[in-house]
Write a protein that holds these residues in place. Structure first.
Motif, short mmCIF file in Angstrom:
data_model
loop_
_atom_site.label_atom_id
_atom_site.label_comp_id
_atom_site.label_asym_id
_atom_site.label_seq_id
_atom_site.Cartn_x
_atom_site.Cartn_y
_atom_site.Cartn_z
N PRO A 95 -6.81 -6.21 47.58
CA PRO A 95 -6.21 -7.02 46.51
C PRO A 95 -7.13 -7.17 45.30
CG PRO A 95 -6.82 -8.41 48.36
CD PRO A 95 -6.95 -7.00 48.82
N VAL A 96 -8.45 -7.17 45.53
CA VAL A 96 -9.39 -7.28 44.41
C VAL A 96 -9.26 -6.05 43.50
CG1 VAL A 96 -11.84 -7.32 43.76
CG2 VAL A 96 -11.03 -8.75 45.65
N SER A 337 0.78 -13.34 45.13
CA SER A 337 0.34 -13.06 46.50
C SER A 337 -1.04 -12.40 46.52
CB SER A 337 1.36 -12.16 47.21
OG SER A 337 1.44 -10.89 46.60
N LEU A 338 -1.30 -11.53 45.55
CA LEU A 338 -2.62 -10.89 45.47
C LEU A 338 -3.70 -11.92 45.19
CD1 LEU A 338 -1.58 -7.77 43.36
CD2 LEU A 338 -2.55 -7.67 45.66
N ALA A 357 -11.60 -22.70 43.44
CA ALA A 357 -11.40 -21.31 43.88
C ALA A 357 -10.54 -20.54 42.88
CB ALA A 357 -10.75 -21.30 45.26
N CYS A 358 -9.51 -21.18 42.36
CA CYS A 358 -8.62 -20.52 41.39
C CYS A 358 -9.37 -20.15 40.10
CB CYS A 358 -7.44 -21.42 41.05
SG CYS A 358 -6.20 -21.53 42.36
N ILE A 359 -10.23 -21.06 39.63
CA ILE A 359 -11.01 -20.80 38.42
C ILE A 359 -11.97 -19.63 38.65
CG2 ILE A 359 -12.77 -21.73 36.87
CD1 ILE A 359 -11.44 -24.50 37.28
N ILE A 360 -12.65 -19.64 39.80
CA ILE A 360 -13.61 -18.57 40.13
C ILE A 360 -12.89 -17.22 40.18
CG2 ILE A 360 -15.08 -17.63 41.96
CD1 ILE A 360 -15.77 -20.55 42.70
N VAL A 361 -11.77 -17.18 40.89
CA VAL A 361 -11.03 -15.93 41.06
C VAL A 361 -10.44 -15.45 39.73
CG1 VAL A 361 -9.01 -14.87 42.15
CG2 VAL A 361 -10.52 -16.34 43.49
N LEU A 368 -13.16 -8.07 35.94
CA LEU A 368 -12.95 -6.79 36.60
C LEU A 368 -11.80 -6.00 35.97
CD1 LEU A 368 -13.38 -7.86 40.35
CD2 LEU A 368 -14.93 -6.41 39.02
N ALA A 369 -10.85 -6.73 35.34
CA ALA A 369 -9.70 -6.07 34.72
C ALA A 369 -10.02 -5.47 33.35
CB ALA A 369 -8.55 -7.06 34.58
N LEU A 370 -11.14 -5.87 32.75
CA LEU A 370 -11.49 -5.38 31.42
C LEU A 370 -11.56 -3.86 31.33
CD1 LEU A 370 -14.11 -7.91 29.97
CD2 LEU A 370 -11.86 -7.32 29.02
#
Length: 467
Positions: A95-96, A337-338, A357-361, A368-370
């Motif tokens: 998922p990452v 879900s991911l 956790a939401c902020i960190i993710v 990572l999407a950049l």
């Protein structure tokens, strides 16, 4: 731990959330594209066979593991066998990696939904519009941020209050939109410059008819590979999502019935997506094979032209707005879900609150999407194994890691903890009518099949062989 205290309210809540995960962008552009490319009805038959055997087996395994351990994907395997902790780590990577490019595609969809909802459909149909957008150094990043921000907010609201609540509204709306647009596509008629009339029903025949012309062993292997790849991505198996959702499933909820309903919902939407897209493109492209097989460009380049040609463009704008709203809903439910899979792991490992956790993710995934976001523009000169960032991450996650996870899961369930563990978990809440099929597939058929698919996929992706 907060995660253990969370659960879906019941079977309907679980099935809608799990189906929401399964029904994503892959159903709406990849499935119709592959069906048109891989022999129409022939691909449909192969895919249905795989769903009822491999899909059922892997989906049942993931959900049963999650419910039995009540742990996130990264800790579930370790809980059952400490030496198999590495499989949880591998599963966590999927998922990452997917979110590194799914956030970008979600941003593209958000952009087009905004374009159609604000009456700019004519611009979207122009040549070069999509290319100009994805090569921009700013716009793709901004829309990816917006898409991920909405996803993070829903995940922050928790399992029942966020994920289940959104799924209960989005999934029925999504289904209605698919049915309405698919029904409309079958009524389409268009006469080209030469006077040739094309109809939606002709497109339907093209979509459903098995095309066996020129079929060879190599060609059939390619169809099998495409169908298996679509299966992994579509049903959300071998990526930790169903383990995570399974850990939120109540003990009295029937696993077998839930799996059957997810299979029906996901495959039904995929088939309807084909009914929605293939006839429409067939009619307005004059049956042009290249238009039918344009992959991701089908959604962002071909379809806007199709919409623009409907009713002088005005009616097409309404249909286009409904379509991209539908796609946005599908993308969101999968992205939720991911992200939830990764958030649950962060909560488990670091014992932090869901908000933290939401902020960190969110921050981590956007960083990572950049590369994928800028890989078509300012970073387009950077290639990995001859692929841009988005294509590379797609290849590694879908064609390499997911089949490896699926293979190791078969070995783990079939020969380490034994199939009885899953059988007992399923039977704890209902009968298991497909028990014999499950045992045979996971122990004997799936491992051999997945090895063949993995080797072919890797060699083909690296350009060593052509199939």
């Amino acid at each position: 731990m907060e995660k253990k205290a969370s659960s879906f309210s019941g079977q309907i809540g679980f099935v809608l959330a799990a189906a929401g995960s399964a029904v994503g962008v892959g159903n709406l552009w990849r499935f119709p594209y592959l069906a048109a490319k891989d022999g129409g009805g022939l691909f449909l038959l192969v895919y249905l066979m795989l769903v009822l055997t491999f899909g059922f087996t892997l989906l049942t395994s993931d959900i049963a593991i999650g419910r039995r351990t009540k742990q996130s994907a990264i800790r579930a395997y370790e809980t059952m066998r400490p030496k198999w902790k590495f499989l949880g780590i591998l599963t966590f990577l999927v998922p990452v990696l997917i979110m590194t490019y799914y956030a970008v595609i979600g941003g593209w969809i958000t952009k087009y939904a905004a374009v159609y909802l604000t009456g700019q459909s004519a611009a979207a149909a122009e040549d070069g519009y999509f290319t100009s957008f994805i090569t921009s150094p700013v716009s793709p990043v901004v829309f990816a941020l917006l898409f991920m921000g909405v996803t993070a907010f829903i995940v922050y609201n928790g399992v029942e209050g966020g994920i289940e609540r959104v799924s209960r509204y989005m999934m029925p709306i999504l289904l209605v939109l698919v049915v309405v647009i698919a029904g409309y596509a079958l009524t389409l008629r268009h006469e080209d410059a030469s006077g040739q009339m094309r109809t939606g029903l002709e497109g339907l025949r093209y979509y459903l008819t098995p095309h066996m012309e020129g079929l060879t062993v190599s060609r059939f292997l390619q169809i099998l590979l495409d169908a298996m790849s679509q299966l992994f991505f579509s049903l959300s198996v071998s990526m930790g999502i169903m383990i995570t959702y399974g850990s939120y499933m109540k003990k009295e909820t029937s696993i077998e019935k839930s799996v059957s309903q997810i299979e029906i919902f996901d495959t039904g939407v995929a088939l309807l997506a084909g009914l929605m897209i293939v006839p429409a493109v067939f009619v307005f492209s004059g049956g042009d094979q290249s238009a039918m097989q344009s992959g991701p460009g089908l959604m962002f380049q071909t379809l806007p032209k199709v919409f623009d040609s409907m009713g002088g463009g005005q009616f097409g704008q309404i249909v286009g707005a409904l379509f991209f709203l539908l796609v946005l809903f599908a993308a969101l439910t999968s992205a939720i879900s991911l992200m939830e899979t990764v958030v649950s792991i962060v909560i488990d490992k670091f014992h932090v609150k869901r908000a933290v956790a939401c902020i960190i993710v969110f921050i981590g995934m956007m960083l990572l999407a950049l590369p994928s976001s800028l890989g078509n523009g300012v970073w387009s000169h950077i290639q990995i194994l001859g692929m841009d960032f988005l294509t590379f991450f797609d290849f590694i996650s879908n064609s390499v890691i997911m089949p490896i996870v699926a293979l190791l899961t078969c070995i783990f369930i079939g020969y380490v903890v034994k199939t009885q563990l899953v059988v007992d978990e399923v039977k704890s809440s209902s009968k298991f009518s497909r028990e014999k099929l499950f045992v045979v597939v996971i122990k004997y058929i799936a491992p051999i099949f997945i090895v063949a698919i993995l080797v072919s996929s890797v060699l083909s992706g690296l350009g060593i062989i052509t199939i």
